[in-house]
Design a protein around this motif. Structure first.
Motif, PDB file in Angstrom:
ATOM      1  N   LEU A 435       0.828  -1.075  -0.002  1.00 59.70           N
ATOM      2  CA  LEU A 435      -0.118  -0.009  -0.025  1.00 59.70           C
ATOM      3  C   LEU A 435       0.967   1.255  -0.037  1.00 59.70           C
ATOM      4  O   LEU A 435       1.831   1.405   0.894  1.00 59.70           O
ATOM      5  CB  LEU A 435      -0.918   0.012   1.218  1.00 59.70           C
ATOM      6  N   ARG A 436       0.579   2.335  -0.889  1.00 55.96           N
ATOM      7  CA  ARG A 436       1.361   3.552  -0.804  1.00 55.96           C
ATOM      8  C   ARG A 436       1.121   4.248   0.443  1.00 55.96           C
ATOM      9  O   ARG A 436      -0.088   4.307   0.852  1.00 55.96           O
ATOM     10  CB  ARG A 436       0.828   4.310  -1.838  1.00 55.96           C
ATOM     11  N   VAL A 437       2.076   4.828   1.200  1.00 55.39           N
ATOM     12  CA  VAL A 437       1.994   5.713   2.197  1.00 55.39           C
ATOM     13  C   VAL A 437       2.085   7.005   1.619  1.00 55.39           C
ATOM     14  O   VAL A 437       2.968   7.614   1.203  1.00 55.39           O
ATOM     15  CB  VAL A 437       3.210   5.215   3.138  1.00 55.39           C
ATOM     16  N   PRO A 438       0.670   7.669   1.416  1.00 49.03           N
ATOM     17  CA  PRO A 438       1.008   8.947   0.986  1.00 49.03           C
ATOM     18  C   PRO A 438       1.444  10.180   1.596  1.00 49.03           C
ATOM     19  O   PRO A 438       1.471  10.082   2.895  1.00 49.03           O
ATOM     20  CB  PRO A 438      -0.686   9.208   0.701  1.00 49.03           C
ATOM     21  N   SER A 439       2.004  11.136   1.021  1.00 51.78           N
ATOM     22  CA  SER A 439       2.567  12.314   1.914  1.00 51.78           C
ATOM     23  C   SER A 439       1.704  13.090   2.476  1.00 51.78           C
ATOM     24  O   SER A 439       2.017  13.943   3.395  1.00 51.78           O
ATOM     25  CB  SER A 439       3.500  13.131   0.641  1.00 51.78           C
ATOM     26  N   TRP A 440       0.410  13.174   1.925  1.00 49.51           N
ATOM     27  CA  TRP A 440      -0.829  13.828   2.808  1.00 49.51           C
ATOM     28  C   TRP A 440      -1.190  13.162   4.100  1.00 49.51           C
ATOM     29  O   TRP A 440      -2.176  13.953   4.505  1.00 49.51           O
ATOM     30  CB  TRP A 440      -1.816  14.088   1.706  1.00 49.51           C
ATOM     31  N   ALA A 441      -0.755  12.055   4.618  1.00 48.39           N
ATOM     32  CA  ALA A 441      -1.166  11.556   5.476  1.00 48.39           C
ATOM     33  C   ALA A 441      -0.216  11.640   6.903  1.00 48.39           C
ATOM     34  O   ALA A 441       1.122  11.292   6.581  1.00 48.39           O
ATOM     35  CB  ALA A 441      -1.366   9.875   5.447  1.00 48.39           C
ATOM     36  N   GLU A 442      -0.458  11.966   8.088  1.00 49.03           N
ATOM     37  CA  GLU A 442       0.266  12.097   9.218  1.00 49.03           C
ATOM     38  C   GLU A 442       0.663  10.682   9.946  1.00 49.03           C
ATOM     39  O   GLU A 442       1.561  10.333  10.421  1.00 49.03           O
ATOM     40  CB  GLU A 442      -0.253  12.858  10.154  1.00 49.03           C
ATOM     41  N   LYS A 443      -0.370   9.881   9.660  1.00 49.76           N
ATOM     42  CA  LYS A 443      -0.566   8.752  10.358  1.00 49.76           C
ATOM     43  C   LYS A 443      -1.235   7.544   9.285  1.00 49.76           C
ATOM     44  O   LYS A 443      -2.144   8.188   8.578  1.00 49.76           O
ATOM     45  CB  LYS A 443      -1.213   8.717  11.496  1.00 49.76           C
ATOM     46  N   MET A 444      -0.780   6.355   9.321  1.00 47.20           N
ATOM     47  CA  MET A 444      -1.417   5.401   8.533  1.00 47.20           C
ATOM     48  C   MET A 444      -1.552   4.042   9.588  1.00 47.20           C
ATOM     49  O   MET A 444      -0.686   3.644  10.110  1.00 47.20           O
ATOM     50  CB  MET A 444      -0.581   5.146   7.429  1.00 47.20           C
ATOM     51  N   GLU A 445      -2.685   3.723   9.636  1.00 47.90           N
ATOM     52  CA  GLU A 445      -2.827   2.398  10.362  1.00 47.90           C
ATOM     53  C   GLU A 445      -3.748   1.416   9.504  1.00 47.90           C
ATOM     54  O   GLU A 445      -4.710   1.611   8.691  1.00 47.90           O
ATOM     55  CB  GLU A 445      -4.192   3.072  11.548  1.00 47.90           C
ATOM     56  N   VAL A 446      -3.514   0.118   9.461  1.00 45.92           N
ATOM     57  CA  VAL A 446      -3.821  -1.063   8.621  1.00 45.92           C
ATOM     58  C   VAL A 446      -4.156  -2.062   9.405  1.00 45.92           C
ATOM     59  O   VAL A 446      -3.586  -2.696  10.484  1.00 45.92           O
ATOM     60  CB  VAL A 446      -2.737  -1.093   7.528  1.00 45.92           C
ATOM     61  N   MET A 447      -5.271  -2.703   9.158  1.00 47.99           N
ATOM     62  CA  MET A 447      -6.017  -4.026   9.654  1.00 47.99           C
ATOM     63  C   MET A 447      -6.086  -4.967   8.669  1.00 47.99           C
ATOM     64  O   MET A 447      -6.499  -4.524   7.399  1.00 47.99           O
ATOM     65  CB  MET A 447      -7.111  -4.018  10.368  1.00 47.99           C
ATOM     66  N   ILE A 448      -5.682  -6.257   8.640  1.00 50.65           N
ATOM     67  CA  ILE A 448      -5.899  -7.265   7.612  1.00 50.65           C
ATOM     68  C   ILE A 448      -6.880  -8.212   8.217  1.00 50.65           C
ATOM     69  O   ILE A 448      -6.599  -9.031   9.430  1.00 50.65           O
ATOM     70  CB  ILE A 448      -4.702  -7.886   7.275  1.00 50.65           C
ATOM     71  N   ASN A 449      -7.947  -8.446   7.633  1.00 49.72           N
ATOM     72  CA  ASN A 449      -9.181  -9.518   8.317  1.00 49.72           C
ATOM     73  C   ASN A 449      -9.312  -9.223   9.786  1.00 49.72           C
ATOM     74  O   ASN A 449      -9.339 -10.088  10.532  1.00 49.72           O
ATOM     75  CB  ASN A 449      -8.404 -10.821   8.065  1.00 49.72           C
ATOM     76  N   GLY A 450      -9.140  -7.769  10.054  1.00 46.54           N
ATOM     77  CA  GLY A 450      -9.512  -7.614  11.433  1.00 46.54           C
ATOM     78  C   GLY A 450      -8.538  -7.465  12.381  1.00 46.54           C
ATOM     79  O   GLY A 450      -8.689  -7.064  13.505  1.00 46.54           O
ATOM     80  N   LYS A 451      -7.312  -7.794  11.876  1.00 42.93           N
ATOM     81  CA  LYS A 451      -6.059  -7.759  12.996  1.00 42.93           C
ATOM     82  C   LYS A 451      -5.072  -6.816  12.596  1.00 42.93           C
ATOM     83  O   LYS A 451      -4.846  -6.549  11.268  1.00 42.93           O
ATOM     84  CB  LYS A 451      -5.314  -9.210  12.696  1.00 42.93           C
ATOM     85  N   LYS A 452      -4.701  -5.904  13.557  1.00 48.53           N
ATOM     86  CA  LYS A 452      -4.062  -4.489  13.317  1.00 48.53           C
ATOM     87  C   LYS A 452      -2.524  -5.293  12.777  1.00 48.53           C
ATOM     88  O   LYS A 452      -2.001  -6.044  13.710  1.00 48.53           O
ATOM     89  CB  LYS A 452      -4.016  -4.053  14.371  1.00 48.53           C
ATOM     90  N   ILE A 453      -1.935  -4.615  11.815  1.00 49.58           N
ATOM     91  CA  ILE A 453      -0.605  -4.862  11.647  1.00 49.58           C
ATOM     92  C   ILE A 453       0.480  -3.818  12.070  1.00 49.58           C
ATOM     93  O   ILE A 453       0.198  -2.758  11.904  1.00 49.58           O
ATOM     94  CB  ILE A 453      -0.269  -5.420  10.177  1.00 49.58           C
ATOM     95  N   SER A 454       1.651  -4.219  12.335  1.00 47.65           N
ATOM     96  CA  SER A 454       2.862  -3.126  12.417  1.00 47.65           C
ATOM     97  C   SER A 454       3.988  -3.474  11.481  1.00 47.65           C
ATOM     98  O   SER A 454       4.736  -4.441  11.934  1.00 47.65           O
ATOM     99  CB  SER A 454       3.094  -3.058  14.013  1.00 47.65           C
TER     100      SER A 454
END
Length: 615
Positions: A435-454
């Motif tokens: 996934l692209r991390v856009p320059s306009w985002a201060e923070k990006m949070e991702v979950m895959i099938n309900g599970k947060k990833i880091s």
């Protein structure tokens, strides 16, 4: 239209509500589009082109009026032969076949019947010799250039050999016109003729490259390479033709990979975006050089965003990707009218002035939709040696041979705007997803099938690994707030002081503005107000950008005051009939000593029961 009765000042409008207003006129099945603003906008324009609910209607007679000439009863711009008909064939070739009430094969067959003996379409009386070349010759070349592109796109989708043969005859006509149109004397004669200037000659490069690719005959690309040096410096000329020429030169580079072609395009592009001809909306005006009529143009906007994205595809430089995305969500979205048409809007130093509906049904309506198909089909997804990159967070469904996925805008939570990405299909050999991390985002949070990833980002992409069909990715962004002060400079609200700074407010990927249908007092004269950004809490509303609200406090320049108002994305004006808009404002950190007794808000956008603001 039901939209006239909407109480837009409540600022709770959503795409679902808007869809109900347009259901009878446009989509008919808004439920499937209520969380797909990108798809909804595309459907608006496709319906404009393929239904009989609005005038002018795109009938066969209407479409072919620029090749089946009737000067006694002309359609507008009939002398730009092939301009409207070519664009219509081009964009409808990309549309779902079931959506078109006019069958393209029959339409193209009828069009080909009007081709002249020398390969041209349109007037056979125009003599192409150096001493006779005039604006009328350029008009014919322009329209024929757009028609060549349309025939090539049609051939790509339908594989009609008759279309290819007609295109080759037209390409041969362009080759014959090269010698008489490329001389310095002709260029000098056409100076200042704008939409009938030399750009009408250089813009047919795009079609010639496509013709070489589909016919296998390099002679068309060879003429294209000789043609583009005729393009004069930006100066004062028509932006659509200039940018179409640059796109053609970039296509030439993709064909022969000669670095001088790419160097030429990058130099012209970089010079443009660093000039006053590049607008705060992320595009250009109709004409370079600040002409008397200072307005935008849907075709030029579409060309600019396509050129930006294409430069990213060629170079990998994410600056071009960022500019293309910003142009899409602001310049192109703003340019679209509630009818589905694209066209013109009068610009000014502060933003945009209301005017009559400049719906350019002869060009921009089709060219705008063409760009949106290109965005979805060519720029959303990038296949690399490392795997698949998802580049754009626009609400639509994408499918190719390796991957298929759907993006919808999800409900916001904890100050984050969420997008819901479902993988509908994926080739086991396609590789990992990123996934692209856009320059306009201060923070990006991702979950895959309900599970947060880091997972740490690499090269501005978040690596998600390998996944299978049915995987659900939920990605949330905290939008960055910045004030763009000009000359590619920007500051954050924390850098503001009590001394006002002029600039435009960006909230994530969106340009924000104040309009007179949201707050007529804010934009009423005098309107050199000071907006305070020390403490702000933007409101993210699902599902559409039209629901994003940016509450602000401000002091009116006409009287001592401490008021409230709301800024909204400029793209929201599509559904608001383009009220008076201000995008260049004065910003400061906090009210300071300018607080007055007028503390109530005309609209009270925070909460109907909110208390008056205080320090």
């Amino acid at each position: 239209m039901k939209i006239n009765s909407f109480k837009l000042f409540t600022l709770t409008i959503s795409l679902n509500i808007l869809g109900q207003a347009f259901a009878q006129e446009n989509t008919g099945n808004i439920d499937s589009l209520s969380r797909h603003e990108f798809d909804y906008r595309m459907q608006m324009t496709l319906n404009r082109l393929t239904t009989s609910k609005m005038i002018p209607q795109y009938t066969e007679q209407f479409i072919l009026a620029d090749v089946n000439l009737d000067p006694a009863n002309p359609r507008r711009f009939y002398n730009f032969s092939g301009d409207l008909s070519g664009r219509y064939i081009e964009v409808l070739s990309m549309a779902p076949k079931k959506s078109n009430r006019i069958q393209l094969p029959q339409l193209v067959s009828k069009l080909i019947s009007f081709q002249q003996a020398d390969g041209r379409f349109g007037s056979k009386d125009l003599i192409f010799t150096e001493d006779k070349i005039s604006g009328e010759h350029m008009a014919l070349l322009w329209g024929n250039g757009r028609l060549l592109v349309g025939l090539m796109q049609y051939y790509k989708e339908y594989h009609d050999p008759n279309a290819l043969q007609a295109a080759k005859r037209l390409g041969d006509f362009f080759i014959s016109s090269y010698e008489v149109c490329s001389t310095p004397a002709v260029s000098k004669r056409l100076e200042g003729m704008m939409a009938m200037g030399i750009i009408c000659f250089t813009q047919y490069i795009e079609g010639l490259i496509m013709l070489t690719e589909f016919s296998g005959d390099a002679k068309y690309a060879n003429i294209a390479a000789k043609t583009y040096p005729v393009l004069p410096p930006r100066g004062k000329q028509h932006t659509h033709g200039y940018l179409s020429t640059l796109r053609g030169v970039l296509m030439l580079y993709n064909y022969d990979h000669k670095p001088e072609h790419l160097d030429f395009v990058r130099k012209q592009y970089d010079d443009l975006v660093s000039s006053d001809d590049y607008t705060s909306f992320g595009s250009v005006r109709e004409y370079f050089g600040h002409m008397d009529v200072d307005r935008d143009e849907g075709c030029s906007t579409a060309d600019f965003l396509r050129l930006s994205f294409d430069l990213y595809k060629v170079t990998g430089n994410k600056t071009y990707l960022d500019k293309g995305e910003f142009s899409l969500l602001n310049a192109l979205y703003f340019n679209q009218y509630y009818t589905g048409d694209f066209g013109h809007h009068v610009l000014n130093a502060e933003g945009s002035s209301p005017d009559f509906l400049h719906a350019s049904w002869w060009c921009c309506t089709m060219h705008g939709l063409r760009a949106m198909y290109e965005v979805r089909n060519e720029y959303m997804t990038e296949h690399t040696a490392e795997g698949i990159r998802l580049n754009l967070y626009i609400e639509t469904t994408y499918t190719d041979k390796k991957i298929g996925y759907t993006i919808t805008k999800d409900k916001p939570s904890d100050g984050l705007q969420f997008f819901h990405i479902r993988l509908n299909s994926i080739d086991a050999k396609a590789g990992p997803v990123a996934l692209r991390v856009p320059s306009w985002a201060e923070k990006m949070e991702v979950m895959i099938n309900g599970k947060k990833i880091s997972t740490p980002a690499k090269d501005d992409y978040l690596q998600l690994g390998n996944h299978s069909a049915g995987t659900v990715i939920r990605v949330g962004f905290k939008y960055r707030v910045s004030i763009h002060t000009g000359n590619a400079k920007s500051i954050t609200p924390s850098q503001l002081s009590s001394s006002p700074v002029a600039g435009s407010l960006h909230y994530g990927p969106y340009l924000m503005g104040a309009d007179d249908k949201t707050d007529p007092i804010f934009v009423a004269e005098p309107n050199d107000n000071t907006v305070y950004l020390k403490a702000i809490t933007p409101v993210l509303a699902s599902p559409a950008i039209t629901g994003i609200r940016f509450p602000v406090r401000y002091s009116h320049s006409g009287f001592p005051s401490d008021l409230q108002s709301v800024l909204r994305p400029v793209g929201a004006l599509t559904f608001n009939k383009h009220a008076y808009l201000m995008t260049r404002l004065q910003f400061a950190s906090e009210p300071g000593t300018n607080k007055g007794a007028n503390t109530q808000s005309m609209l009270n956008p925070f909460d109907p029961n909110a208390k008056k603001p205080s320090n």
